[in-house]
Design a protein around this motif. Structure first.
Motif, PDB file in Angstrom:
ATOM      1  N   PHE A 173       0.844  -1.188   0.000  1.00 23.64           N
ATOM      2  CA  PHE A 173       0.000   0.000   0.000  1.00 23.64           C
ATOM      3  C   PHE A 173       0.883   1.243   0.000  1.00 23.64           C
ATOM      4  O   PHE A 173       1.785   1.374   0.819  1.00 23.64           O
ATOM      5  CB  PHE A 173      -0.870  -0.046   1.256  1.00 23.64           C
ATOM      6  CG  PHE A 173      -1.797   1.118   1.452  1.00 23.64           C
ATOM      7  CD1 PHE A 173      -2.956   1.224   0.716  1.00 23.64           C
ATOM      8  CD2 PHE A 173      -1.506   2.087   2.401  1.00 23.64           C
ATOM      9  CE1 PHE A 173      -3.828   2.282   0.920  1.00 23.64           C
ATOM     10  CE2 PHE A 173      -2.369   3.145   2.615  1.00 23.64           C
ATOM     11  CZ  PHE A 173      -3.531   3.247   1.867  1.00 23.64           C
ATOM     12  N   ILE A 174       0.655   2.160  -0.943  1.00 23.25           N
ATOM     13  CA  ILE A 174       1.475   3.363  -1.037  1.00 23.25           C
ATOM     14  C   ILE A 174       0.593   4.613  -1.060  1.00 23.25           C
ATOM     15  O   ILE A 174      -0.619   4.538  -1.315  1.00 23.25           O
ATOM     16  CB  ILE A 174       2.387   3.344  -2.286  1.00 23.25           C
ATOM     17  CG1 ILE A 174       1.545   3.265  -3.572  1.00 23.25           C
ATOM     18  CG2 ILE A 174       3.392   2.209  -2.205  1.00 23.25           C
ATOM     19  CD1 ILE A 174       2.372   3.433  -4.855  1.00 23.25           C
ATOM     20  N   SER A 181      -4.041   7.822  -0.683  1.00 24.92           N
ATOM     21  CA  SER A 181      -4.097   6.650  -1.546  1.00 24.92           C
ATOM     22  C   SER A 181      -5.208   6.912  -2.559  1.00 24.92           C
ATOM     23  O   SER A 181      -6.382   6.636  -2.315  1.00 24.92           O
ATOM     24  CB  SER A 181      -4.403   5.387  -0.733  1.00 24.92           C
ATOM     25  OG  SER A 181      -4.552   4.267  -1.591  1.00 24.92           O
ATOM     26  N   TYR A 182      -4.835   7.472  -3.693  1.00 31.08           N
ATOM     27  CA  TYR A 182      -5.814   7.967  -4.664  1.00 31.08           C
ATOM     28  C   TYR A 182      -5.314   7.754  -6.085  1.00 31.08           C
ATOM     29  O   TYR A 182      -4.121   7.940  -6.370  1.00 31.08           O
ATOM     30  CB  TYR A 182      -6.055   9.467  -4.454  1.00 31.08           C
ATOM     31  CG  TYR A 182      -6.936  10.100  -5.525  1.00 31.08           C
ATOM     32  CD1 TYR A 182      -8.313  10.152  -5.370  1.00 31.08           C
ATOM     33  CD2 TYR A 182      -6.377  10.608  -6.698  1.00 31.08           C
ATOM     34  CE1 TYR A 182      -9.121  10.698  -6.363  1.00 31.08           C
ATOM     35  CE2 TYR A 182      -7.179  11.150  -7.699  1.00 31.08           C
ATOM     36  CZ  TYR A 182      -8.544  11.193  -7.519  1.00 31.08           C
ATOM     37  OH  TYR A 182      -9.344  11.716  -8.503  1.00 31.08           O
ATOM     38  N   ILE A 183      -6.235   7.384  -6.972  1.00 24.96           N
ATOM     39  CA  ILE A 183      -5.975   7.425  -8.404  1.00 24.96           C
ATOM     40  C   ILE A 183      -7.302   7.527  -9.138  1.00 24.96           C
ATOM     41  O   ILE A 183      -8.315   6.955  -8.711  1.00 24.96           O
ATOM     42  CB  ILE A 183      -5.159   6.195  -8.898  1.00 24.96           C
ATOM     43  CG1 ILE A 183      -4.591   6.453 -10.293  1.00 24.96           C
ATOM     44  CG2 ILE A 183      -5.999   4.905  -8.890  1.00 24.96           C
ATOM     45  CD1 ILE A 183      -3.512   5.482 -10.717  1.00 24.96           C
ATOM     46  N   SER A 184      -7.324   8.296 -10.193  1.00 25.87           N
ATOM     47  CA  SER A 184      -8.510   8.372 -11.041  1.00 25.87           C
ATOM     48  C   SER A 184      -8.564   7.169 -11.966  1.00 25.87           C
ATOM     49  O   SER A 184      -7.534   6.549 -12.252  1.00 25.87           O
ATOM     50  CB  SER A 184      -8.491   9.660 -11.869  1.00 25.87           C
ATOM     51  OG  SER A 184      -7.425   9.633 -12.816  1.00 25.87           O
ATOM     52  N   THR A 207       0.728  -1.824  -8.154  1.00 25.40           N
ATOM     53  CA  THR A 207      -0.265  -0.799  -7.820  1.00 25.40           C
ATOM     54  C   THR A 207       0.215   0.546  -8.351  1.00 25.40           C
ATOM     55  O   THR A 207       1.355   0.665  -8.840  1.00 25.40           O
ATOM     56  CB  THR A 207      -0.519  -0.738  -6.307  1.00 25.40           C
ATOM     57  OG1 THR A 207      -1.625   0.127  -6.035  1.00 25.40           O
ATOM     58  CG2 THR A 207       0.704  -0.233  -5.556  1.00 25.40           C
ATOM     59  N   ALA A 208      -0.630   1.542  -8.238  1.00 27.15           N
ATOM     60  CA  ALA A 208      -0.252   2.899  -8.657  1.00 27.15           C
ATOM     61  C   ALA A 208      -1.116   3.911  -7.915  1.00 27.15           C
ATOM     62  O   ALA A 208      -2.269   3.630  -7.575  1.00 27.15           O
ATOM     63  CB  ALA A 208      -0.419   3.074 -10.167  1.00 27.15           C
ATOM     64  N   VAL A 209      -0.547   5.079  -7.677  1.00 25.92           N
ATOM     65  CA  VAL A 209      -1.306   6.205  -7.129  1.00 25.92           C
ATOM     66  C   VAL A 209      -1.113   7.392  -8.040  1.00 25.92           C
ATOM     67  O   VAL A 209      -0.115   7.490  -8.764  1.00 25.92           O
ATOM     68  CB  VAL A 209      -0.870   6.567  -5.691  1.00 25.92           C
ATOM     69  CG1 VAL A 209      -1.241   5.475  -4.707  1.00 25.92           C
ATOM     70  CG2 VAL A 209       0.627   6.863  -5.624  1.00 25.92           C
ATOM     71  N   GLY A 210      -2.085   8.303  -8.030  1.00 29.97           N
ATOM     72  CA  GLY A 210      -2.003   9.512  -8.823  1.00 29.97           C
ATOM     73  C   GLY A 210      -2.317  10.729  -7.969  1.00 29.97           C
ATOM     74  O   GLY A 210      -2.390  10.643  -6.745  1.00 29.97           O
ATOM     75  N   ARG A 211      -2.535  11.858  -8.622  1.00 28.02           N
ATOM     76  CA  ARG A 211      -2.868  13.102  -7.919  1.00 28.02           C
ATOM     77  C   ARG A 211      -4.227  13.596  -8.374  1.00 28.02           C
ATOM     78  O   ARG A 211      -4.658  13.338  -9.488  1.00 28.02           O
ATOM     79  CB  ARG A 211      -1.815  14.189  -8.253  1.00 28.02           C
ATOM     80  CG  ARG A 211      -0.383  13.814  -7.905  1.00 28.02           C
ATOM     81  CD  ARG A 211      -0.094  13.819  -6.440  1.00 28.02           C
ATOM     82  NE  ARG A 211      -0.128  15.154  -5.869  1.00 28.02           N
ATOM     83  CZ  ARG A 211       0.916  16.006  -5.856  1.00 28.02           C
ATOM     84  NH1 ARG A 211       2.062  15.645  -6.428  1.00 28.02           N
ATOM     85  NH2 ARG A 211       0.819  17.187  -5.294  1.00 28.02           N
TER      86      ARG A 211
END
Length: 212
Positions: A173-174, A181-184, A207-211
């Motif tokens: 988890f990042i 912990s957010y991504i569109s 996994t991936a996270v965005g802004r």
């Protein structure tokens, strides 16, 4: 690059389709109902996932499984259909990329606790998370398929904007630079299309996270 997208007319699938087209991939959309994908650049096959055969999936470089369901009665279909796709693709070079969930991400370095097991995890998402935890566990048993399981961030926003950037992670988890912990959906689709091209996580989960 020849890519098949299952459930290509859904919220995630339609965005993955767009990103694959941007990359110049030859895209085939598998949908249950005619008329739900109308882009003239896309090959469309009207067929339910349960009826797919090895012949249907032959010749693709990657098959993206965007199938999703939410009811208690149908949640076991996540694992069932992923297992079926593994059987159809076993022994081939075709990659199977599965749109997964965040609940299976590990929250400690020892990899003994997953996000869905934490006290703060929302109870309303426990069933869907458990089904996708089981789906990932099943994939880990398959060494005869080039699988990849892509977990989004905990907040997976269907209405979020496309920023064109993201930060990758692996089993854990990042958080993004804002501590979230957010991504569109849009940036998730970009990351998935990039993975098809870059092949960084074959036989792995990421996994991936965005802004925002």
């Amino acid at each position: 690059m020849k890519v098949a997208i299952i459930a290509a007319n859904g919220k995630t699938g339609s965005l993955v389709l767009q990103e694959c087209l941007k990359k110049g991939f030859e895209v085939t959309a598998f949908v249950r109902r005619a008329g739900t994908v109308t882009n003239p650049k896309v090959n469309v096959v009207v067929k339910d996932i349960a009826s797919l055969s090895s012949a249907d999936l032959s010749g693709f470089d990657a098959v993206v499984n965007c199938f999703g369901t939410w009811t208690s009665e149908t949640l076991p279909l996540h694992k069932k259909y992923t297992a079926m796709l593994c059987d159809l693709l076993k022994g081939t070079s075709t990659r199977l990329i599965v749109v997964g969930g965040a609940g299976s991400l590990y929250v400690n370095k020892e990899h003994t606790v997953q996000l869905y097991q934490t006290p703060e995890f929302p109870k309303e998402y426990l069933e869907i998370s458990t089904s996708q935890v089981e789906e990932l566990a099943y994939l880990r048993t398959r060494s005869d398929v080039a699988w990849t399981f892509f977990s989004p961030a905990a907040v997976f926003d269907p209405e979020g904007k496309y920023t064109g950037s993201y930060t990758l992670g692996g089993e854990e988890f990042i958080l993004n630079a804002d501590g979230e912990s957010y991504i569109s959906y849009a940036d998730y689709a970009l990351a998935l299309a990039d993975e098809i091209e870059n092949k960084k996580f074959v036989g792995k989960r990421f996994t991936a996270v965005g802004r925002k």
